[in-house]
Design a protein around this motif. Sequence first.
Motif, PDB file in Angstrom:
ATOM      1  N   ASP A 161      -6.138  -0.672  -1.336  1.00  0.00           N
ATOM      2  CA  ASP A 161      -6.562   0.636  -2.349  1.00  0.00           C
ATOM      3  C   ASP A 161      -5.070   0.911  -3.532  1.00  0.00           C
ATOM      4  O   ASP A 161      -4.745   0.208  -4.618  1.00  0.00           O
ATOM      5  CB  ASP A 161      -7.089   1.403  -2.886  1.00  0.00           C
ATOM      6  CG  ASP A 161      -7.817   2.046  -3.943  1.00  0.00           C
ATOM      7  OD1 ASP A 161      -8.080   1.300  -4.795  1.00  0.00           O
ATOM      8  OD2 ASP A 161      -7.728   3.560  -4.005  1.00  0.00           O
ATOM      9  N   TYR A 162      -4.320   1.164  -2.288  1.00  0.00           N
ATOM     10  CA  TYR A 162      -3.035   1.544  -2.579  1.00  0.00           C
ATOM     11  C   TYR A 162      -1.954   0.192  -3.120  1.00  0.00           C
ATOM     12  O   TYR A 162      -1.174   0.274  -3.579  1.00  0.00           O
ATOM     13  CB  TYR A 162      -1.992   2.300  -1.520  1.00  0.00           C
ATOM     14  CG  TYR A 162      -0.418   2.499  -1.930  1.00  0.00           C
ATOM     15  CD1 TYR A 162      -0.243   3.526  -2.953  1.00  0.00           C
ATOM     16  CD2 TYR A 162       0.209   2.096  -1.597  1.00  0.00           C
ATOM     17  CE1 TYR A 162       0.973   3.575  -3.229  1.00  0.00           C
ATOM     18  CE2 TYR A 162       1.914   1.294  -1.374  1.00  0.00           C
ATOM     19  CZ  TYR A 162       2.247   2.538  -2.494  1.00  0.00           C
ATOM     20  OH  TYR A 162       2.950   3.107  -3.006  1.00  0.00           O
ATOM     21  N   THR A 220      -5.834  -0.610   6.108  1.00  0.00           N
ATOM     22  CA  THR A 220      -7.497  -0.004   6.605  1.00  0.00           C
ATOM     23  C   THR A 220      -7.997  -0.088   4.505  1.00  0.00           C
ATOM     24  O   THR A 220      -6.886  -0.540   3.778  1.00  0.00           O
ATOM     25  CB  THR A 220      -6.862   1.600   6.326  1.00  0.00           C
ATOM     26  OG1 THR A 220      -6.168   1.998   5.399  1.00  0.00           O
ATOM     27  CG2 THR A 220      -6.652   1.766   7.662  1.00  0.00           C
ATOM     28  N   ALA A 221      -9.288  -0.331   4.399  1.00  0.00           N
ATOM     29  CA  ALA A 221      -9.875   0.879   2.628  1.00  0.00           C
ATOM     30  C   ALA A 221      -8.528   0.971   1.841  1.00  0.00           C
ATOM     31  O   ALA A 221      -8.008   0.765   1.115  1.00  0.00           O
ATOM     32  CB  ALA A 221     -11.050   0.820   2.714  1.00  0.00           C
ATOM     33  N   GLU A 222      -7.389   2.189   2.665  1.00  0.00           N
ATOM     34  CA  GLU A 222      -7.006   3.153   1.415  1.00  0.00           C
ATOM     35  C   GLU A 222      -5.483   2.448   1.437  1.00  0.00           C
ATOM     36  O   GLU A 222      -5.187   2.474   0.498  1.00  0.00           O
ATOM     37  CB  GLU A 222      -6.225   4.503   2.426  1.00  0.00           C
ATOM     38  CG  GLU A 222      -7.764   5.429   2.214  1.00  0.00           C
ATOM     39  CD  GLU A 222      -8.747   5.322   3.487  1.00  0.00           C
ATOM     40  OE1 GLU A 222      -8.449   4.139   4.374  1.00  0.00           O
ATOM     41  OE2 GLU A 222     -10.233   5.770   3.350  1.00  0.00           O
ATOM     42  N   GLU A 223      -5.086   1.684   2.514  1.00  0.00           N
ATOM     43  CA  GLU A 223      -3.880   0.843   2.337  1.00  0.00           C
ATOM     44  C   GLU A 223      -4.057   0.153   1.130  1.00  0.00           C
ATOM     45  O   GLU A 223      -3.300  -0.221   0.174  1.00  0.00           O
ATOM     46  CB  GLU A 223      -3.542   0.530   3.243  1.00  0.00           C
ATOM     47  CG  GLU A 223      -2.828   1.753   4.292  1.00  0.00           C
ATOM     48  CD  GLU A 223      -2.446   0.388   5.922  1.00  0.00           C
ATOM     49  OE1 GLU A 223      -2.225   0.921   6.200  1.00  0.00           O
ATOM     50  OE2 GLU A 223      -3.511  -0.316   6.120  1.00  0.00           O
TER      51      GLU A 223
END
Length: 163
Positions: free
Chosen positions: A16-17, A11-14
């Motif tokens: 980013d992380y 996902t986009a959050e992953e």
Amino acid sequence: MSESQEKRQFTAEEWDYLTKYFVGNNFRYRQNIIIPKSVGPIQIKTNEEKMVESFFESCMFKSMMSCVVDTAEPQTARQVFREMKTTTLGYAKNFALIGALFSGVECVIESTRGKSDWKNGTYAGAVTGGLIGLRAGVKAGVVGAMGFAAFSTVIDYYMHSRF
């Protein structure tokens, strides 16, 4: 197909992380220290300066630069390949000598024991590692013997268990 075998999409959050994990983050946990005015002029870094600084301090940037940065004197590709040839030939000679020593010792041990099993490689590894390490002293010889014996045993096990 089970759920664990399906192709995983981030996902986009992953993403980013992961980016922050590998490149670095913009957080400086000790940036809010109060400095008395009597110490001197205070320069506060902007977020852009912090971001650039964290990029240059990241492991990825340092790894890339270690591949690019060379001595002050630029070298041609021909000079680099000549140096690589010399180094590679030196490694090849050393590897050949170690292989010859190991094979000879293993052959003598196998002939003496009259058996062909995993112990021959372990004993030959111990003798070879000990002889190689002995040049640096007794302690290095013992460590070399143990290390080479363990390595020989693992390789022998791997080669015999595959077939």
